[in-house]
Scaffold this active site. Structure first.
Site, PDB file in Angstrom:
ATOM      1  N   HIS A   7      -9.805 -10.235  -0.332  1.00 19.49           N
ATOM      2  CA  HIS A   7      -8.644 -11.121  -0.518  1.00 19.49           C
ATOM      3  C   HIS A   7      -8.945 -12.565  -0.094  1.00 19.49           C
ATOM      4  O   HIS A   7      -9.927 -12.840   0.599  1.00 19.49           O
ATOM      5  CB  HIS A   7      -7.459 -10.606   0.306  1.00 19.49           C
ATOM      6  CG  HIS A   7      -7.744 -10.579   1.780  1.00 19.49           C
ATOM      7  ND1 HIS A   7      -7.643 -11.697   2.586  1.00 19.49           N
ATOM      8  CD2 HIS A   7      -8.145  -9.576   2.594  1.00 19.49           C
ATOM      9  CE1 HIS A   7      -7.963 -11.393   3.819  1.00 19.49           C
ATOM     10  NE2 HIS A   7      -8.284 -10.103   3.861  1.00 19.49           N
ATOM     11  N   GLU A  81      -6.991  -2.535   4.878  1.00 15.75           N
ATOM     12  CA  GLU A  81      -7.959  -2.861   5.909  1.00 15.75           C
ATOM     13  C   GLU A  81      -7.949  -1.785   7.001  1.00 15.75           C
ATOM     14  O   GLU A  81      -7.009  -0.979   7.107  1.00 15.75           O
ATOM     15  CB  GLU A  81      -7.630  -4.241   6.495  1.00 15.75           C
ATOM     16  CG  GLU A  81      -8.564  -4.742   7.578  1.00 15.75           C
ATOM     17  CD  GLU A  81     -10.015  -4.873   7.125  1.00 15.75           C
ATOM     18  OE1 GLU A  81     -10.637  -3.817   6.868  1.00 15.75           O
ATOM     19  OE2 GLU A  81     -10.521  -6.001   7.075  1.00 15.75           O
TER      20      GLU A  81
END
Length: 201
Positions: A7, A81
């Site tokens: 990202h 994550e």
């Protein structure tokens, strides 16, 4: 082909804070990075786009989807994550001081509700394999997170790269093929789209 992308930048990235699964949005630089990434993929064939369901990954994927006149197929919890449990929001240097080997320690039993590297790797490998099996013969783009992508790279390269060996840049692209139920690696950690954009601005 699998395009696996980290990202764009968030304020927590910029300020050196542990994000984990805390849901932080892209900052203005992160949006610019995602837009530069989208330009990169403008002429590439992409059949489907997936992302982690966290805002920073999903928002990055949406910028690519806009340019491709597509939609993000799904935001998936399994692509999140690593969870850093009670340490999320802490300063990274403090985390490194308290747990100097946390990024390379493959023990399963970790304190403070921190997810083990092994568990994160299992969920990433399973989900990415499921996606590519479902989309055989197609080019797939997935936006995820630094530590999560690194454990996958570690798996594909049998520990020669990835976790403990590489820091992934924001919006860096790594590529893989999946044929006959086997993964092979292409390029790693390519953020040339943003370097070019930053130099020209």
């Amino acid at each position: 082909m699998l395009y696996l992308v980290r990202h764009g930048q968030t304020d927590w990235n910029k300020n050196g804070l542990v994000q984990g699964q805390t849901d932080i949005s892209l900052n203005s630089t992160g949006v610019e990075q995602a837009q530069a990434l989208a330009k990169r993929f403008q002429k590439e064939n992409i059949d489907v786009i997936y992302a982690s369901d966290l805002k920073r990954a999903y928002g990055t994927a949406e910028e690519i989807a806009k340019v491709k006149n597509m939609r993000v197929s799904e935001g998936l919890r399994e692509l999140r994550e690593r969870s850093f449990g009670e340490l999320e929001g802490a300063e990274i240097p403090l985390l490194q001081e308290k747990f100097p080997n946390l990024g390379t320690d493959w023990k399963e039993d970790l304190p403070l509700n921190i997810e083990s590297l092994g568990n994160m790797q299992k969920r990433m490998v399973k989900e990415l394999t499921n996606i590519m099996t479902h989309h055989q013969g197609e080019d797939v783009l997935v936006v995820s997170h630094g530590a999560a992508i690194n454990v996958f790279i570690h798996y594909v390269t049998s520990g020669e790269n990835g976790t403990g060996k590489m820091v992934l840049a924001n919006t860096a692209v790594s590529t893989f093929t999946f044929e006959n139920k086997k993964w092979a690696i292409g390029t790693l950690n390519d953020a040339s789209h943003w370097i070019k954009e930053a130099k020209s601005s």
